[in-house]
Design an enzyme around this catalytic site. Structure first.
Site, PDB file in Angstrom:
ATOM      1  N   GLY A  28     -19.352  66.921  29.418  1.00 22.28           N
ATOM      2  CA  GLY A  28     -18.963  65.961  28.384  1.00 22.28           C
ATOM      3  C   GLY A  28     -19.607  64.599  28.547  1.00 22.28           C
ATOM      4  N   ALA A  29     -19.055  63.595  27.820  1.00 27.46           N
ATOM      5  CA  ALA A  29     -19.707  62.282  27.675  1.00 27.46           C
ATOM      6  C   ALA A  29     -21.143  62.536  27.228  1.00 27.46           C
ATOM      7  CB  ALA A  29     -19.633  61.458  28.965  1.00 27.46           C
ATOM      8  N   GLY A  33     -29.664  63.906  26.139  1.00 28.58           N
ATOM      9  CA  GLY A  33     -30.085  65.013  27.017  1.00 28.58           C
ATOM     10  C   GLY A  33     -29.320  66.277  26.662  1.00 28.58           C
ATOM     11  N   HIS A  34     -27.988  66.149  26.564  1.00 28.54           N
ATOM     12  CA  HIS A  34     -27.164  67.302  26.176  1.00 28.54           C
ATOM     13  C   HIS A  34     -27.574  67.794  24.790  1.00 28.54           C
ATOM     14  CE1 HIS A  34     -24.240  65.046  28.901  1.00 28.54           C
ATOM     15  NE2 HIS A  34     -24.333  66.214  29.492  1.00 28.54           N
ATOM     16  N   ASP A 147     -31.325  68.393  36.630  1.00 27.67           N
ATOM     17  CA  ASP A 147     -30.572  68.927  37.766  1.00 27.67           C
ATOM     18  C   ASP A 147     -31.340  70.138  38.298  1.00 27.67           C
ATOM     19  OD1 ASP A 147     -27.998  67.257  37.689  1.00 27.67           O
ATOM     20  OD2 ASP A 147     -28.273  67.874  35.616  1.00 27.67           O
ATOM     21  N   VAL A 173     -34.603  64.374  29.257  1.00 33.89           N
ATOM     22  CA  VAL A 173     -34.702  63.338  28.224  1.00 33.89           C
ATOM     23  C   VAL A 173     -34.499  61.973  28.896  1.00 33.89           C
ATOM     24  CG1 VAL A 173     -33.702  62.436  26.089  1.00 33.89           C
ATOM     25  CG2 VAL A 173     -33.853  64.909  26.452  1.00 33.89           C
ATOM     26  N   LEU A 181     -31.588  60.042  31.198  1.00 30.08           N
ATOM     27  CA  LEU A 181     -30.229  59.946  30.663  1.00 30.08           C
ATOM     28  C   LEU A 181     -29.269  60.679  31.585  1.00 30.08           C
ATOM     29  CD1 LEU A 181     -30.613  60.455  26.815  1.00 30.08           C
ATOM     30  CD2 LEU A 181     -30.649  58.373  28.147  1.00 30.08           C
ATOM     31  N   SER A 183     -24.705  60.958  32.167  1.00 30.50           N
ATOM     32  CA  SER A 183     -23.369  60.452  31.823  1.00 30.50           C
ATOM     33  C   SER A 183     -22.956  59.359  32.799  1.00 30.50           C
ATOM     34  CB  SER A 183     -22.347  61.584  31.869  1.00 30.50           C
ATOM     35  OG  SER A 183     -22.755  62.631  31.017  1.00 30.50           O
TER      36      SER A 183
END
Ligand code: AMP
Length: 273
Positions: A28-29, A33-34, A147, A173, A181, A183
Site C-alpha cells: 500500500g501507500a 512504481g506500484h 527489490d 520507477v 520511488l 513508500s
C-alpha cells in the site's frame, strides 16, 4: 472493482474470473512504481488482482511496522483508476493462524545482504507471497527490480516449488532527479531527501564507468563510495543474477546494490547491468 477483505470473499471473487490473471502484491501507500506494475499486469492479462497488506512477518522487531504509511482511501482510488478487478485488503488475522506450516527463504539467498541486515525478513516475504499466490492463482505476478533480492528469491520459490505461474520483473520507477520511488520516502525531510540523491547518483556513476569499459569492482566501489561519503552506508554490493559476489562486472549478468541510512530512514536501490 471489488474490494474484498476476507479470504472467503477473495476466493469467491477469484472464482468468477475467467482467462488470465495478473497479480500485484503490495504493502500500500501506492505510488507510480506500484502503478507501473499494475499497468503492466493490465496490459498482459485479462484481469488484475492487487493486494494491499502490511505483512507483519516480514518486519523485524524495532522496524517501522506500526508507522508504515497507510493510505487506504487514496489506494482504492488509484486501483480503481488503473483498472484493477479485485483489490484484496486483508488484516493480519485473515492471513495467519497460530503455529503454522511455513516455507522459508533459501539459506544462502535469504541470509546475505538484505537478509543479513534484516534476518528473517525474506522468510516473512516468502510466507505471505506463497499464501497470496495460492489465493489469487495468478497467471503472472509482477515485482519491481527495486527489490532485487526479493525478486530473485521469489523467482526461486516459483521454480523450487513448481508453482504454475510466471514472475514478471518490472523496471524501477524514479523521480525526475533519480530518487527511486518508495513508500518510505515520506519519512524523509527535505534535507534528507536531498542527501538521499547520492544513492542513485552513485549507481549512475558506476553505470557510466561500466559503459566506458571499467569492469573492475574495486575501482567502481571506490568511485561510488566517494559519492556516498555523506551517508551511513550499510553495503555497496556487486553480484551476478544469482546473487553471488563478483569481482568483475559481467554485462547482462550483474547487479550493483546499495543500502544506506539517511537519518532514521533505511533506503535501498540498485542497478541491473
Ligand atoms: P511494496 O509495497 O514496497 O512492498 O512494493 C510492492 C511492489 O512494488 C514490489 O514488487 C516492489 O518491488 C515494487 N516497487 C516498489 N517501488 C518501486 C519502484 N520505484 N519502481 C518499480 N517497482 C517498485
Amino acid at each position: 472493482m471489488k474490494v474484498v477483505r476476507s479470504v472467503e470473499a477473495l476466493k469467491e471473487a477469484r472464482a468468477e474470473l475467467k482467462g488470465s490473471v495478473g497479480f500485484v502484491p503490495t504493502m500500500g501507500a501506492l505510488h507510480e512504481g506500484h502503478v507501473s506494475l499494475i499497468r503492466k499486469a493490465r496490459e498482459e492479462n485479462d484481469h488484475v488482482i492487487v493486494s494491499i497488506f502490511v505483512n507483519p512477518t516480514q518486519f523485524l522487531p524495532g522496524e517501522d511496522l506500526e508507522k508504515y504509511p497507510r493510505k487506504e482511501e487514496a489506494d482504492r482510488r488509484i486501483c480503481e483508476l488503473a483498472g484493477v478487478d479485485i483489490l484484496f485488503m486483508p488484516d493480519a488475522s485473515a492471513m495467519y493462524g497460530e503455529d503454522e506450516v511455513t516455507v522459508r527463504a533459501p539459506k544462502y539467498l535469504g541470509y546475505i545482504l538484505e537478509g543479513h541486515r534484516r534476518p528473517g525478513h525474506f522468510d516473512g516475504v516468502v510466507r505471505v507471497v506463497l499464501k497470496l499466490f495460492n489465493l489469487t492463482r495468478p497467471t503472472r505476478a509482477y515485482f519491481g527490480k527495486k527489490d532485487a533480492q526479493q525478486l530473485v528469491i521469489l523467482q526461486r520459490m516459483v521454480s523450487d516449488l513448481f508453482l504454475p505461474l510466471e514472475i514478471v520483473p518490472v523496471e524501477t520507477v524514479r523521480e525526475a532527479d533519480g530518487l527511486a520511488l518508495s513508500s518510505r520516502n515520506v519519512y524523509l525531510s527535505a534535507e534528507e531527501r536531498q542527501k538521499a540523491l547520492a544513492i542513485s547518483k552513485a549507481l549512475k556513476r558506476a553505470s557510466k564507468m561500466v559503459g566506458a569499459g571499467e569492469l573492475d569492482v574495486a575501482r567502481l566501489k571506490e568511485a561510488m563510495e566517494a559519492v556516498l561519503a555523506e551517508l551511513e552506508v550499510e553495503y555497496v554490493a556487486f553480484v551476478n543474477r544469482r546473487f553471488e559476489p563478483v569481482e568483475k562486472i559481467e554485462i547482462q549478468n550483474s547487479i550493483i546494490l546499495i543500502a544506506a541510512r539517511v537519518g532514521q530512514t533505511r533506503l535501498i536501490d540498485n542497478i541491473w547491468l
